[in-house]
Scaffold this motif. Structure first.
Motif, PDB file in Angstrom:
ATOM      1  N   THR A  82      23.918 -14.992 -26.850  1.00  0.00           N
ATOM      2  CA  THR A  82      25.359 -14.803 -26.708  1.00  0.00           C
ATOM      3  C   THR A  82      25.825 -15.350 -25.370  1.00  0.00           C
ATOM      4  O   THR A  82      25.078 -15.364 -24.384  1.00  0.00           O
ATOM      5  CB  THR A  82      25.752 -13.323 -26.813  1.00  0.00           C
ATOM      6  OG1 THR A  82      25.059 -12.564 -25.796  1.00  0.00           O
ATOM      7  CG2 THR A  82      25.400 -12.755 -28.175  1.00  0.00           C
ATOM      8  N   ARG A  86      32.523  -9.937 -24.403  1.00  0.00           N
ATOM      9  CA  ARG A  86      33.109  -9.396 -25.621  1.00  0.00           C
ATOM     10  C   ARG A  86      34.406  -8.652 -25.301  1.00  0.00           C
ATOM     11  O   ARG A  86      34.490  -7.939 -24.305  1.00  0.00           O
ATOM     12  CB  ARG A  86      32.113  -8.462 -26.316  1.00  0.00           C
ATOM     13  CG  ARG A  86      30.957  -9.196 -26.966  1.00  0.00           C
ATOM     14  CD  ARG A  86      29.756  -8.314 -27.162  1.00  0.00           C
ATOM     15  NE  ARG A  86      29.038  -8.112 -25.897  1.00  0.00           N
ATOM     16  CZ  ARG A  86      27.993  -7.318 -25.754  1.00  0.00           C
ATOM     17  NH1 ARG A  86      27.551  -6.626 -26.782  1.00  0.00           N
ATOM     18  NH2 ARG A  86      27.391  -7.200 -24.588  1.00  0.00           N
ATOM     19  N   VAL A  93      39.153 -10.487 -34.114  1.00  0.00           N
ATOM     20  CA  VAL A  93      38.256 -11.579 -33.750  1.00  0.00           C
ATOM     21  C   VAL A  93      38.335 -12.625 -34.852  1.00  0.00           C
ATOM     22  O   VAL A  93      38.370 -12.285 -36.040  1.00  0.00           O
ATOM     23  CB  VAL A  93      36.803 -11.067 -33.615  1.00  0.00           C
ATOM     24  CG1 VAL A  93      35.850 -12.221 -33.310  1.00  0.00           C
ATOM     25  CG2 VAL A  93      36.706  -9.987 -32.547  1.00  0.00           C
ATOM     26  N   LYS A 110      28.213  -7.139 -31.209  1.00  0.00           N
ATOM     27  CA  LYS A 110      29.598  -6.671 -31.077  1.00  0.00           C
ATOM     28  C   LYS A 110      29.974  -5.836 -32.293  1.00  0.00           C
ATOM     29  O   LYS A 110      29.655  -6.210 -33.427  1.00  0.00           O
ATOM     30  CB  LYS A 110      30.552  -7.869 -30.965  1.00  0.00           C
ATOM     31  CG  LYS A 110      32.020  -7.503 -30.760  1.00  0.00           C
ATOM     32  CD  LYS A 110      32.857  -8.776 -30.669  1.00  0.00           C
ATOM     33  CE  LYS A 110      34.333  -8.486 -30.440  1.00  0.00           C
ATOM     34  NZ  LYS A 110      34.590  -7.925 -29.114  1.00  0.00           N
ATOM     35  N   GLN A 199      40.490 -12.594 -30.070  1.00  0.00           N
ATOM     36  CA  GLN A 199      39.379 -13.274 -29.410  1.00  0.00           C
ATOM     37  C   GLN A 199      38.771 -14.315 -30.339  1.00  0.00           C
ATOM     38  O   GLN A 199      38.196 -13.975 -31.370  1.00  0.00           O
ATOM     39  CB  GLN A 199      38.297 -12.297 -28.972  1.00  0.00           C
ATOM     40  CG  GLN A 199      37.142 -12.997 -28.250  1.00  0.00           C
ATOM     41  CD  GLN A 199      36.205 -12.063 -27.539  1.00  0.00           C
ATOM     42  OE1 GLN A 199      35.823 -11.025 -28.065  1.00  0.00           O
ATOM     43  NE2 GLN A 199      35.828 -12.427 -26.311  1.00  0.00           N
ATOM     44  N   VAL A 201      35.845 -16.806 -31.462  1.00  0.00           N
ATOM     45  CA  VAL A 201      34.395 -16.793 -31.306  1.00  0.00           C
ATOM     46  C   VAL A 201      33.817 -17.995 -32.049  1.00  0.00           C
ATOM     47  O   VAL A 201      34.217 -18.281 -33.187  1.00  0.00           O
ATOM     48  CB  VAL A 201      33.784 -15.494 -31.861  1.00  0.00           C
ATOM     49  CG1 VAL A 201      32.263 -15.545 -31.811  1.00  0.00           C
ATOM     50  CG2 VAL A 201      34.294 -14.282 -31.083  1.00  0.00           C
ATOM     51  N   TYR A 244      31.724 -16.243 -26.985  1.00  0.00           N
ATOM     52  CA  TYR A 244      32.930 -15.417 -26.944  1.00  0.00           C
ATOM     53  C   TYR A 244      33.917 -16.055 -25.973  1.00  0.00           C
ATOM     54  O   TYR A 244      33.654 -16.185 -24.785  1.00  0.00           O
ATOM     55  CB  TYR A 244      32.592 -14.007 -26.471  1.00  0.00           C
ATOM     56  CG  TYR A 244      31.688 -13.245 -27.404  1.00  0.00           C
ATOM     57  CD1 TYR A 244      32.177 -12.706 -28.586  1.00  0.00           C
ATOM     58  CD2 TYR A 244      30.337 -13.056 -27.112  1.00  0.00           C
ATOM     59  CE1 TYR A 244      31.355 -12.005 -29.460  1.00  0.00           C
ATOM     60  CE2 TYR A 244      29.504 -12.360 -27.975  1.00  0.00           C
ATOM     61  CZ  TYR A 244      30.019 -11.835 -29.144  1.00  0.00           C
ATOM     62  OH  TYR A 244      29.196 -11.148 -29.989  1.00  0.00           O
ATOM     63  N   HIS A 245      35.075 -16.447 -26.494  1.00  0.00           N
ATOM     64  CA  HIS A 245      36.126 -17.035 -25.661  1.00  0.00           C
ATOM     65  C   HIS A 245      37.061 -15.943 -25.152  1.00  0.00           C
ATOM     66  O   HIS A 245      37.097 -14.832 -25.686  1.00  0.00           O
ATOM     67  CB  HIS A 245      36.902 -18.069 -26.466  1.00  0.00           C
ATOM     68  CG  HIS A 245      36.034 -19.149 -27.040  1.00  0.00           C
ATOM     69  ND1 HIS A 245      35.546 -20.200 -26.299  1.00  0.00           N
ATOM     70  CD2 HIS A 245      35.524 -19.318 -28.301  1.00  0.00           C
ATOM     71  CE1 HIS A 245      34.803 -20.974 -27.060  1.00  0.00           C
ATOM     72  NE2 HIS A 245      34.761 -20.467 -28.278  1.00  0.00           N
TER      73      HIS A 245
END
Length: 278
Positions: A82, A86, A93, A110, A199, A201, A244-245
């Motif tokens: 990862t 998160r 998401v 997550k 979020q 991903v 994860y952005h």
């Protein structure tokens, strides 16, 4: 899971399983089945107490789901990595979709609750697991839009992170398909717009050495059983990377199309250049 409007491309040629492959299928398949269905039994027993005490909230059972998903990668021999933080804020998401393995990959690190097409609830095995782990089932028809928005609001205000696959189908894992903005519309309701964060991903698979780059992709008319056997029987495995952005506020975007374009761009940004050109 692949939807009726399925993305199409010729699947890779899978080599036949030899004696060693079938031995790995037997060993890993038995271990994986014991972990998945043993975990399901434990989850249902805990949920029997959790539901009357906490209702929609699920403070205990997600730990079981995460444990099962992490164990699955250990059994399969797939490296799970990862990158990034998160999201802790309330919201949803969105991720690209390449395989049934996405369910394990995205749940392993997550707490998320998948949003899936309604027919998945009736699938043997997968449907039972989906219902037990709190999947939200939706029907993509206009008449159900209000009811589905209410379900989203209830789950989101309970602190659940809902996970959507905006591509609407799965791909070969070498590309990101255009995001459909329809599901983003629910986020812009008066009840959710100022509450929600989103979020993006990115899920990136690396095939085993010497295997077709699309080895982990599951799409189109590919059979689940056949693909599962190939994954279980592989002599070596590759990896999956979850990126994860940074989460964004839904209220900072003008409309669903603007938000969908932004999320798609973020998801694409973590793909290797070679994947985008495939």
């Amino acid at each position: 899971m692949p939807s009726p409007a399925t993305w199409h491309s010729d699947p890779p040629e899978m080599p036949p399983l030899g004696p060693g492959g079938w031995a790995r299928v037997a060993g890993k398949g038995t271990a994986l089945g014991a972990v998945v269905f043993g975990g399901l039994l434990i989850l249902l027993l805990i949920r029997f107490v959790e539901k009357p005490v906490h209702g929609t909230h699920r403070p205990w059972t997600p730990w079981v789901t995460q444990g099962v998903c992490r164990a699955a990668f250990l059994i399969l021999g797939i490296t799970h990595r990862t990158h990034g933080a998160r999201m802790s804020e309330p919201g949803a998401v969105v991720a690209n979709h390449a395989s049934w393995l996405d369910i394990f990959a995205l749940n392993a690190r997550k707490r998320v609750y998948f949003v899936s097409k309604a027919e998945v609830a009736g699938w043997p095995g997968i449907g039972w697991l989906a219902r037990a782990t709190g999947t939200v089932f939706i029907e993509r028809v206009a008449q159900k839009a209000v009811a589905q928005r209410d379900v989203f609001r209830t789950r989101l205000t309970a602190g659940h992170k809902l996970l959507f696959f905006p591509e609407g189908t799965s791909s070969d894992g070498l590309r990101v398909l255009p995001f459909k903005s329809t599901l983003f519309a629910a986020f812009f309701s008066d009840e959710l717009r100022d509450l929600m964060h989103l979020q993006p991903v990115t899920v990136v698979y690396t095939a085993p050495d010497g295997a077709d780059p699309r080895f982990y992709g599951w799409w189109g008319d590919m059979g689940f059983g056949e693909h599962l056997l190939q994954v279980l029987g592989a002599p070596r495995h590759g990896a999956v990377d979850i990126h994860y952005h940074a989460p964004v506020k839904v209220g900072d975007f003008a409309d669903r199309k603007t938000l969908a374009r932004y999320a798609e761009g973020q998801v694409r940004s973590a793909f290797p250049e070679v994947a985008e050109l495939s």
